[in-house]
Design an enzyme around this catalytic site. Structure first.
Site, PDB file in Angstrom:
ATOM      1  N   HIS A  80       0.870  -1.182   0.000  1.00 25.81           N
ATOM      2  CA  HIS A  80       0.000   0.000   0.000  1.00 25.81           C
ATOM      3  C   HIS A  80       0.910   1.235   0.000  1.00 25.81           C
ATOM      4  O   HIS A  80       2.026   1.183   0.534  1.00 25.81           O
ATOM      5  CB  HIS A  80      -0.846  -0.035   1.281  1.00 25.81           C
ATOM      6  CG  HIS A  80      -1.924   0.988   1.372  1.00 25.81           C
ATOM      7  ND1 HIS A  80      -1.682   2.272   1.794  1.00 25.81           N
ATOM      8  CD2 HIS A  80      -3.250   0.912   1.121  1.00 25.81           C
ATOM      9  CE1 HIS A  80      -2.822   2.946   1.796  1.00 25.81           C
ATOM     10  NE2 HIS A  80      -3.791   2.145   1.388  1.00 25.81           N
TER      11      HIS A  80
ATOM     12  N   ASP B 297       2.796  -4.857   8.090  1.00 29.22           N
ATOM     13  CA  ASP B 297       1.601  -4.036   7.926  1.00 29.22           C
ATOM     14  C   ASP B 297       0.406  -4.989   8.023  1.00 29.22           C
ATOM     15  O   ASP B 297       0.116  -5.734   7.088  1.00 29.22           O
ATOM     16  CB  ASP B 297       1.672  -3.332   6.568  1.00 29.22           C
ATOM     17  CG  ASP B 297       0.356  -2.674   6.178  1.00 29.22           C
ATOM     18  OD1 ASP B 297      -0.642  -2.844   6.896  1.00 29.22           O
ATOM     19  OD2 ASP B 297       0.335  -1.993   5.131  1.00 29.22           O
TER      20      ASP B 297
ATOM     21  N   GLN C 210      -4.798  -5.421   6.750  1.00 32.95           N
ATOM     22  CA  GLN C 210      -5.782  -6.341   6.159  1.00 32.95           C
ATOM     23  C   GLN C 210      -5.705  -7.738   6.776  1.00 32.95           C
ATOM     24  O   GLN C 210      -6.437  -8.638   6.358  1.00 32.95           O
ATOM     25  CB  GLN C 210      -5.574  -6.459   4.640  1.00 32.95           C
ATOM     26  CG  GLN C 210      -5.687  -5.158   3.893  1.00 32.95           C
ATOM     27  CD  GLN C 210      -7.094  -4.579   3.904  1.00 32.95           C
ATOM     28  OE1 GLN C 210      -8.066  -5.270   4.243  1.00 32.95           O
ATOM     29  NE2 GLN C 210      -7.224  -3.322   3.549  1.00 32.95           N
TER      30      GLN C 210
ATOM     31  N   LYS D 272     -10.687  -0.972  10.173  1.00 32.19           N
ATOM     32  CA  LYS D 272     -10.844  -2.170   9.332  1.00 32.19           C
ATOM     33  C   LYS D 272     -11.174  -3.386  10.199  1.00 32.19           C
ATOM     34  O   LYS D 272     -11.399  -4.473   9.704  1.00 32.19           O
ATOM     35  CB  LYS D 272      -9.573  -2.416   8.535  1.00 32.19           C
ATOM     36  CG  LYS D 272      -9.264  -1.282   7.547  1.00 32.19           C
ATOM     37  CD  LYS D 272      -8.072  -1.590   6.702  1.00 32.19           C
ATOM     38  CE  LYS D 272      -7.450  -0.368   6.076  1.00 32.19           C
ATOM     39  NZ  LYS D 272      -8.143   0.141   4.904  1.00 32.19           N
TER      40      LYS D 272
ATOM     41  N   CYS E 106      -4.675   2.437  -3.727  1.00 31.18           N
ATOM     42  CA  CYS E 106      -3.433   2.937  -3.114  1.00 31.18           C
ATOM     43  C   CYS E 106      -2.271   1.959  -3.312  1.00 31.18           C
ATOM     44  O   CYS E 106      -1.399   1.833  -2.435  1.00 31.18           O
ATOM     45  CB  CYS E 106      -3.604   3.247  -1.616  1.00 31.18           C
ATOM     46  SG  CYS E 106      -4.745   4.577  -1.319  1.00 31.18           S
TER      47      CYS E 106
END
Ligand code: 7TS
Length: 416
Positions: free
Chosen positions: A133, A210, A213, A236, A374
């Site tokens: 991202h 990261d 997600q 999220k 993104c």
């Protein structure tokens, strides 16, 4: 863990009951029942999370850490209670390793500006991947430009899987950090993070994951992973916007300078010298996002009460079903076909712009996202300007996937 009955249903998982926990899912859009398939952008909030926000402002509101009065102590206890929930959620060693930030983006920027500016110098290297991202690209570009360091990019194959041989070759004495996405927002690829971390550690290189997600779909255990930094966003994870967490190993955080200066992050201030506060407060300057932090704690309670084993089994079924149904459509190309995948169905249709797909689906009440998500370098890698992306959560159903497939057929009909 076996979570299915003989008829294939997931024991103790009633999707209709779960849907009733989410007020927004009951509404109609353009006269059609809302089919919300944009969960990778942000997920919907259960009523308990909305109630936590209302309750905070109705009955608790006060600033934290600095009041002797009742409300301030209540607010502080609730705020710190949320930190304990995040600590348990990620299985960190203790609360000092959990820093509240605005979200994944701010967490990565904090590490880039604090760890990065201290440890990365001229000629050094930071490794990211081709599926990052922008928030895990740009902070490293800014750092590398400032320090005259080099950003190295692990390439991927046509299924959207990292080329681990190439990654291994990049690791060396110049590498100062590896920063990789756990689950890709545009492809759904679940990266082999254990292997990524073990390989980096064999060269003495720390790893940031990261997790934006990953946390909505899978249990994360930072001690089992042995990652050095882990970041995620509350919004999220069925929690509010404007709040997220950065996990860092204590020794690393201890050695890092503050990211921002101000109230709460200090022990004492004189014009001659300021002494910084203990972890994690050293990294939390100013009045924090108290209400949203508390509601993030509630979101974590909610998700863990459903259980990640059930969530993962159910979502795996949905993803398989969606993949099969979309694959039946002629002229549809799935983008992201990794063997290990979570909850993303991204695709392009021959000769039809993804924005047109999204606009037509919207008239049917179906919310998907279209664009580059993104991840512009990733779009370039696949030779497309954009994709249409349906992203799933545990409250979605096979009927909603059927509605998506019908919507795509309608789009094809209009353009035929
Ligand atoms: N990393 C990943 C993998 C993401 O998916 C996102 C947001 C971020 C970082 C940034 O998170 P933020 O909460 O700080 O903004 N992803 C998306 C998306 O896929 N569509 O909208 C936002």
């Amino acid at each position: 863990m076996a979570v299915t009955n003989s008829n294939g249903a997931i024991r103790g998982f009633d999707v209709q009951a779960i849907r009733r926990d989410f007020p927004i899912l009951q509404q109609q859009v353009h006269g059609k029942p809302l089919v919300y398939l944009d969960n990778a952008a942000t997920s919907q909030k259960p009523k308990v999370v909305i109630d936590a926000l209302v309750n905070y402002y109705t009955a608790v509101n006060a600033n934290v850490h600095r009041g002797v009065h009742y409300l301030s102590q209540e607010a502080t206890a609730d705020y710190e209670g949320a930190r304990t929930r995040v600590k348990k959620f990620l299985n960190a060693v203790d609360e000092s390793e959990i820093v509240f930030v605005r979200g994944t983006t701010e967490g990565i920027n904090l590490v880039a500006q604090s760890f990065g500016r201290t440890n990365v110098g001229e000629g050094d290297e930071v490794i990211i991947s081709a599926m990052e991202h922008h928030s895990n690209i740009v902070p490293w570009q800014i750092l590398c430009e400032e320090k005259k360091a080099r950003l190295r990019i692990v390439p991927i194959n046509d299924d959207g899987e990292l080329l681990m041989d190439e990654y291994e070759k990049m690791l060396g004495p110049k590498t100062k950090l590896v920063s990789i996405v756990h689950v890709s927002n545009s492809l759904g690829t679940i990266n082999s993070v254990e292997q990524i971390i073990a390989m980096a550690h064999s060269h003495g290189v720390p790893v940031l994951l990261d997790g934006a997600q990953a946390v909505p779909h899978t249990k994360v255990d930072v001690q089992a992973l042995d990652c050095d930094f882990y970041v995620f966003s509350g919004h999220k994870l069925f929690g509010p916007t404007g709040i997220g967490a950065l996990y860092g190993k204590r020794a690393l955080l201890e050695a890092m300078p503050p990211y921002q200066g101000g109230g709460d992050m200090i022990r004492s201030v004189t014009f001659e010298k300021t002494l910084y506060n203990d972890l994690p407060y050293k990294f939390e300057a100013g009045t924090p996002n108290i209400a949203d932090t508390i509601a993030l704690g509630t979101a974590i309670d909610y998700v863990t009460s459903i259980g990640y084993d059930k969530i993962a089994s159910y979502e795996h079924e949905l993803l398989q079903y969606g993949t099969e149904r979309l694959s039946e459509i002629k002229d549809l190309r799935l983008i992201g076909t990794a063997k290990e995948k979570a909850s993303i169905l991204a695709f392009v249709l021959d000769g039809i712009h993804p924005h047109d797909i999204g606009t037509i689906l919207d008239t049917e009440g179906i919310a998907i996202r279209t664009g580059h998500h993104c991840t512009q370098p990733l779009m370039d890698r696949f030779g497309v300007p954009a994709t249409a992306r349906a992203s799933l959560a545990f409250y979605n159903t096979k009927e909603e996937i059927d509605a998506l497939v019908e919507g795509v057929q309608e789009v094809l009909g209009i353009f035929s």
